[in-house]
Write a protein that holds these residues in place. Sequence first.
Motif, PDB file in Angstrom:
ATOM      1  N   GLU A  10       0.931  -1.114  -0.014  1.00 23.08           N
ATOM      2  CA  GLU A  10      -0.114   0.058  -0.231  1.00 23.08           C
ATOM      3  C   GLU A  10       0.624   1.123  -0.144  1.00 23.08           C
ATOM      4  OE1 GLU A  10      -3.583   0.367   2.161  1.00 23.08           O
ATOM      5  OE2 GLU A  10      -3.504  -1.919   2.792  1.00 23.08           O
ATOM      6  N   THR A  11       1.926   0.924   0.667  1.00 23.48           N
ATOM      7  CA  THR A  11       2.934   2.188   0.570  1.00 23.48           C
ATOM      8  C   THR A  11       4.420   1.676   0.553  1.00 23.48           C
ATOM      9  OG1 THR A  11       3.485   2.139   3.155  1.00 23.48           O
ATOM     10  CG2 THR A  11       1.592   3.546   2.493  1.00 23.48           C
ATOM     11  N   LEU A  12       5.360   2.675   0.447  1.00 23.25           N
ATOM     12  CA  LEU A  12       6.704   2.069   0.008  1.00 23.25           C
ATOM     13  C   LEU A  12       7.122   1.471   1.489  1.00 23.25           C
ATOM     14  CD1 LEU A  12       8.301   5.210  -1.755  1.00 23.25           C
ATOM     15  CD2 LEU A  12       8.046   2.870  -2.760  1.00 23.25           C
ATOM     16  N   ASP A  13       6.566   1.528   2.473  1.00 27.86           N
ATOM     17  CA  ASP A  13       7.109   1.172   3.797  1.00 27.86           C
ATOM     18  C   ASP A  13       6.615  -0.267   3.785  1.00 27.86           C
ATOM     19  OD1 ASP A  13       8.135   3.641   4.659  1.00 27.86           O
ATOM     20  OD2 ASP A  13       6.616   4.193   5.589  1.00 27.86           O
ATOM     21  N   ASP A  14       5.468  -0.782   3.131  1.00 29.00           N
ATOM     22  CA  ASP A  14       5.060  -1.805   2.982  1.00 29.00           C
ATOM     23  C   ASP A  14       6.110  -2.794   2.361  1.00 29.00           C
ATOM     24  OD1 ASP A  14       2.763  -1.295   4.548  1.00 29.00           O
ATOM     25  OD2 ASP A  14       1.728  -0.941   2.808  1.00 29.00           O
ATOM     26  N   LEU A  15       6.778  -2.492   1.351  1.00 29.92           N
ATOM     27  CA  LEU A  15       7.825  -3.041   0.448  1.00 29.92           C
ATOM     28  C   LEU A  15       8.781  -3.649   1.183  1.00 29.92           C
ATOM     29  CD1 LEU A  15       8.008  -4.019  -2.447  1.00 29.92           C
ATOM     30  CD2 LEU A  15       9.397  -2.037  -2.737  1.00 29.92           C
ATOM     31  N   ASN A  16       8.960  -4.998   1.304  1.00 27.23           N
ATOM     32  CA  ASN A  16       9.960  -5.741   1.771  1.00 27.23           C
ATOM     33  C   ASN A  16      10.497  -6.594   0.555  1.00 27.23           C
ATOM     34  OD1 ASN A  16      11.832  -7.459   3.335  1.00 27.23           O
ATOM     35  ND2 ASN A  16      10.546  -7.977   4.735  1.00 27.23           N
ATOM     36  N   PRO A  17      11.315  -6.240  -0.247  1.00 28.50           N
ATOM     37  CA  PRO A  17      12.019  -6.984  -1.179  1.00 28.50           C
ATOM     38  C   PRO A  17      12.629  -8.429  -1.240  1.00 28.50           C
ATOM     39  CG  PRO A  17      12.827  -4.625  -1.258  1.00 28.50           C
ATOM     40  CD  PRO A  17      12.002  -4.787  -0.104  1.00 28.50           C
ATOM     41  N   THR A  18      13.191  -8.396   0.096  1.00 27.26           N
ATOM     42  CA  THR A  18      13.954  -9.578   0.248  1.00 27.26           C
ATOM     43  C   THR A  18      12.792 -10.679   0.680  1.00 27.26           C
ATOM     44  OG1 THR A  18      14.388  -8.901   2.476  1.00 27.26           O
ATOM     45  CG2 THR A  18      16.004  -8.779   0.897  1.00 27.26           C
ATOM     46  N   ALA A  19      11.790 -10.263   1.440  1.00 27.18           N
ATOM     47  CA  ALA A  19      10.801 -11.384   1.577  1.00 27.18           C
ATOM     48  C   ALA A  19       9.910 -11.527   0.421  1.00 27.18           C
ATOM     49  CB  ALA A  19       9.803 -10.917   2.687  1.00 27.18           C
ATOM     50  N   ARG A  25      11.500 -18.512  -5.639  1.00 23.02           N
ATOM     51  CA  ARG A  25      10.376 -18.640  -6.424  1.00 23.02           C
ATOM     52  C   ARG A  25      10.672 -18.209  -7.786  1.00 23.02           C
ATOM     53  NH1 ARG A  25       7.478 -14.363  -2.405  1.00 23.02           N
ATOM     54  NH2 ARG A  25       6.936 -15.843  -0.777  1.00 23.02           N
ATOM     55  N   ASP A  26       9.835 -18.700  -8.570  1.00 23.73           N
ATOM     56  CA  ASP A  26       9.606 -18.675 -10.071  1.00 23.73           C
ATOM     57  C   ASP A  26       8.821 -17.607 -10.589  1.00 23.73           C
ATOM     58  OD1 ASP A  26      11.697 -20.825 -10.351  1.00 23.73           O
ATOM     59  OD2 ASP A  26       9.965 -22.153 -10.684  1.00 23.73           O
ATOM     60  N   GLN A  27       7.966 -17.453  -9.744  1.00 25.34           N
ATOM     61  CA  GLN A  27       6.938 -16.425 -10.106  1.00 25.34           C
ATOM     62  C   GLN A  27       6.342 -15.608  -8.797  1.00 25.34           C
ATOM     63  OE1 GLN A  27       2.881 -17.310 -11.699  1.00 25.34           O
ATOM     64  NE2 GLN A  27       3.789 -16.495 -13.611  1.00 25.34           N
ATOM     65  N   VAL A  28       5.974 -14.368  -8.834  1.00 26.21           N
ATOM     66  CA  VAL A  28       5.727 -13.878  -7.892  1.00 26.21           C
ATOM     67  C   VAL A  28       4.413 -12.945  -8.192  1.00 26.21           C
ATOM     68  CG1 VAL A  28       6.268 -11.818  -5.863  1.00 26.21           C
ATOM     69  CG2 VAL A  28       7.799 -13.614  -6.810  1.00 26.21           C
ATOM     70  N   VAL A  29       3.316 -12.700  -7.317  1.00 22.21           N
ATOM     71  CA  VAL A  29       2.133 -11.934  -7.549  1.00 22.21           C
ATOM     72  C   VAL A  29       2.241 -10.852  -6.475  1.00 22.21           C
ATOM     73  CG1 VAL A  29      -0.181 -11.701  -7.959  1.00 22.21           C
ATOM     74  CG2 VAL A  29       1.031 -13.758  -8.718  1.00 22.21           C
ATOM     75  N   VAL A  30       2.085  -9.687  -6.962  1.00 22.85           N
ATOM     76  CA  VAL A  30       1.987  -8.360  -5.781  1.00 22.85           C
ATOM     77  C   VAL A  30       0.830  -7.566  -5.943  1.00 22.85           C
ATOM     78  CG1 VAL A  30       3.292  -6.493  -5.049  1.00 22.85           C
ATOM     79  CG2 VAL A  30       4.507  -8.432  -5.702  1.00 22.85           C
ATOM     80  N   ALA A  31       0.236  -7.533  -5.105  1.00 24.26           N
ATOM     81  CA  ALA A  31      -0.921  -6.390  -5.172  1.00 24.26           C
ATOM     82  C   ALA A  31      -0.477  -5.263  -4.942  1.00 24.26           C
ATOM     83  CB  ALA A  31      -1.738  -6.961  -4.447  1.00 24.26           C
ATOM     84  N   VAL A  32      -0.554  -3.931  -5.685  1.00 26.73           N
ATOM     85  CA  VAL A  32      -0.282  -2.696  -5.381  1.00 26.73           C
ATOM     86  C   VAL A  32      -1.752  -2.106  -5.479  1.00 26.73           C
ATOM     87  CG1 VAL A  32       0.859  -0.505  -6.270  1.00 26.73           C
ATOM     88  CG2 VAL A  32       1.916  -2.965  -6.632  1.00 26.73           C
ATOM     89  N   ARG A  33      -1.741  -1.242  -4.282  1.00 29.81           N
ATOM     90  CA  ARG A  33      -3.093  -0.430  -3.719  1.00 29.81           C
ATOM     91  C   ARG A  33      -3.155   0.711  -4.925  1.00 29.81           C
ATOM     92  NH1 ARG A  33      -7.586  -0.735  -1.137  1.00 29.81           N
ATOM     93  NH2 ARG A  33      -7.293  -0.077   0.900  1.00 29.81           N
ATOM     94  N   ILE A  34      -4.582   0.761  -5.332  1.00 26.35           N
ATOM     95  CA  ILE A  34      -4.907   1.809  -6.073  1.00 26.35           C
ATOM     96  C   ILE A  34      -5.851   2.902  -5.287  1.00 26.35           C
ATOM     97  CG2 ILE A  34      -6.567   2.602  -7.803  1.00 26.35           C
ATOM     98  CD1 ILE A  34      -6.055  -0.054  -9.060  1.00 26.35           C
ATOM     99  N   THR A  35      -5.525   4.018  -5.169  1.00 28.60           N
ATOM    100  CA  THR A  35      -6.193   5.221  -4.264  1.00 28.60           C
ATOM    101  C   THR A  35      -7.718   4.884  -4.464  1.00 28.60           C
ATOM    102  OG1 THR A  35      -4.401   6.605  -4.445  1.00 28.60           O
ATOM    103  CG2 THR A  35      -6.219   7.550  -3.527  1.00 28.60           C
ATOM    104  N   PRO A  36      -8.428   4.687  -3.354  1.00 29.24           N
ATOM    105  CA  PRO A  36      -9.706   4.146  -3.566  1.00 29.24           C
ATOM    106  C   PRO A  36     -10.772   5.512  -3.958  1.00 29.24           C
ATOM    107  CG  PRO A  36      -9.264   4.041  -1.269  1.00 29.24           C
ATOM    108  CD  PRO A  36      -7.965   4.264  -2.153  1.00 29.24           C
TER     109      PRO A  36
END
Length: 82
Positions: A10-19, A25-36
């Motif tokens: 939801e914010t840059l603070d939520d991003l933990n690239p190493t996790a 992993r061969d594939q990763v799906v990330v949900a990025v928040r759209i401002t409601p």
Amino acid sequence: MTKHAPLVVETLDDLNPTAVFNAERDQVVVAVRITPVFGTLDLDLVAAVVDEANRAGFALVREQPFRDEWLLCVFDAYEDND
């Protein structure tokens, strides 16, 4: 304060690239928040997620809006040509 799953950003603070982007992993799906309120996407946030994925050896292969609140980003690991 609620703790988000590592694949929800939801914010840059939520991003933990190493996790999120690890070599197991061969594939990763990330949900990025759209401002409601305005239905807008924080391009800096998306760019940061993509940059971290690239640094970790993943490429954005597709994205798709989900329920007007999220942008689902699918990343595939780069192929090793050893």
